[in-house]
Motif scaffolding. Structure first.
Motif, mmCIF file in Angstrom:
data_model
loop_
_atom_site.group_PDB
_atom_site.id
_atom_site.type_symbol
_atom_site.label_atom_id
_atom_site.label_comp_id
_atom_site.label_asym_id
_atom_site.label_seq_id
_atom_site.Cartn_x
_atom_site.Cartn_y
_atom_site.Cartn_z
ATOM 1 N N HIS A 1 6.991 2.655 7.447
ATOM 2 C CA HIS A 1 6.559 1.849 8.554
ATOM 3 C C HIS A 1 6.125 0.704 8.329
ATOM 4 O O HIS A 1 4.973 0.273 7.666
ATOM 5 N N VAL A 3 3.985 -2.765 9.417
ATOM 6 C CA VAL A 3 2.951 -2.842 10.331
ATOM 7 C C VAL A 3 2.817 -4.391 10.536
ATOM 8 O O VAL A 3 2.629 -5.417 9.490
ATOM 9 N N GLU A 72 10.730 1.353 11.249
ATOM 10 C CA GLU A 72 10.835 2.368 10.296
ATOM 11 C C GLU A 72 12.068 2.391 9.666
ATOM 12 O O GLU A 72 13.111 1.916 9.742
ATOM 13 N N CYS A 74 13.966 3.998 5.554
ATOM 14 C CA CYS A 74 13.901 5.181 4.576
ATOM 15 C C CYS A 74 14.723 4.715 3.282
ATOM 16 O O CYS A 74 15.631 4.092 3.545
ATOM 17 N N ARG A 86 3.951 4.476 -3.080
ATOM 18 C CA ARG A 86 3.263 4.032 -1.986
ATOM 19 C C ARG A 86 2.902 2.553 -2.136
ATOM 20 O O ARG A 86 2.881 1.829 -1.252
ATOM 21 N N VAL A 101 2.863 1.350 5.821
ATOM 22 C CA VAL A 101 2.215 2.584 5.429
ATOM 23 C C VAL A 101 3.284 3.917 5.293
ATOM 24 O O VAL A 101 4.392 3.329 5.851
ATOM 25 N N MET A 102 3.194 4.440 4.338
ATOM 26 C CA MET A 102 4.191 5.560 3.960
ATOM 27 C C MET A 102 3.669 6.895 4.995
ATOM 28 O O MET A 102 2.788 7.551 4.865
ATOM 29 N N SER A 103 5.130 7.541 5.791
ATOM 30 C CA SER A 103 4.827 8.498 6.392
ATOM 31 C C SER A 103 5.407 9.893 5.754
ATOM 32 O O SER A 103 5.050 11.014 6.275
ATOM 33 N N ALA A 104 6.243 9.802 4.709
ATOM 34 C CA ALA A 104 6.850 11.049 4.270
ATOM 35 C C ALA A 104 7.199 10.402 2.729
ATOM 36 O O ALA A 104 7.799 9.269 2.398
#
Length: 208
Positions: A1, A3, A72, A74, A86, A101-104
């Protein structure tokens, strides 16, 4: 994501990724297991101390944009050891004039081992788990191999080093590692070159 990214970005995300498909200097995160003056960086960071880790070279072999629906995205990544994914996301975002930021995060392969070939825990049973194990030799397939004689295997079983002069076909540089293979074809040990000797790093003799 991403920011607070400017819209449109400074330059397209695919163009930013192209800058990282090579050997780059990579700054590890403060919350890492690397040591600073003999202490783990994460211990210092948790105590509120400033942690400065020097950038180190890593190689990004493959970096592809799988999907992108702002903010977002990937990525599919193949990288060398020492890469903190990260932190790589942080660096990519900084190249866009943003933060991220890393969500997965999912590791799909390490060496020749892939998640698609893995066995799920629920598929294992006390009677069958051994059949799912791979030979330990597979884990060191990339290392040069030393086929041990019975006498050499006996020396290793007692924790002794091997005379490098008796293994002329192996790498000469100090610090090189080799896989020591028992006469029955099983992995017996991992050895490291130290001067005129091959010393034990991991000893599997007699452990089945």
């Amino acid at each position: 994501h991403l920011v607070d990214a400017p819209w449109p970005p400074i330059f397209p995300l695919p163009a930013a990724l192209a800058l990282f498909r090579c050997q780059i200097l990579h700054r590890p995160p403060a919350f890492s297991a690397l040591k600073v003056a003999g202490q783990r960086a994460y211990d210092l960071a948790r105590r509120g101390q400033q942690v400065k880790l020097e950038p180190r070279p890593i190689t990004i072999h493959h970096l592809e944009l799988v999907s992108y629906d702002y903010p977002e995205f990937c990525l599919d990544i193949a990288c060398s050891s020492g890469t903190y994914v990260r932190s790589l996301g942080r660096d990519i975002a900084e190249s866009l004039g943003s933060a991220a930021v890393m969500s997965a995060l999912e590791r799909t392969a390490i060496g020749d081992f892939t998640s698609t070939a893995a066995v799920r825990a629920e598929e294992l049973a006390p009677q069958t788990w051994r059949s799912a194990l791979l030979p330990a030799r597979r884990a060191v397939a990339a290392l040069p191999q030393l086929l041990l004689t019975a006498d050499q295997l006996q020396l290793l079983s007692h924790g002794l080093a091997l005379d490098a002069a008796r293994c002329p076909q192996l790498p000469l540089e100090t610090g090189a590692e080799v896989a020591a293979i028992a006469p029955d074809g099983a992995l017996a040990a991992v050895l490291v070159r130290s001067g005129s000797q091959w010393k034990l790093v991991r000893n599997l003799v007699g452990r089945g």
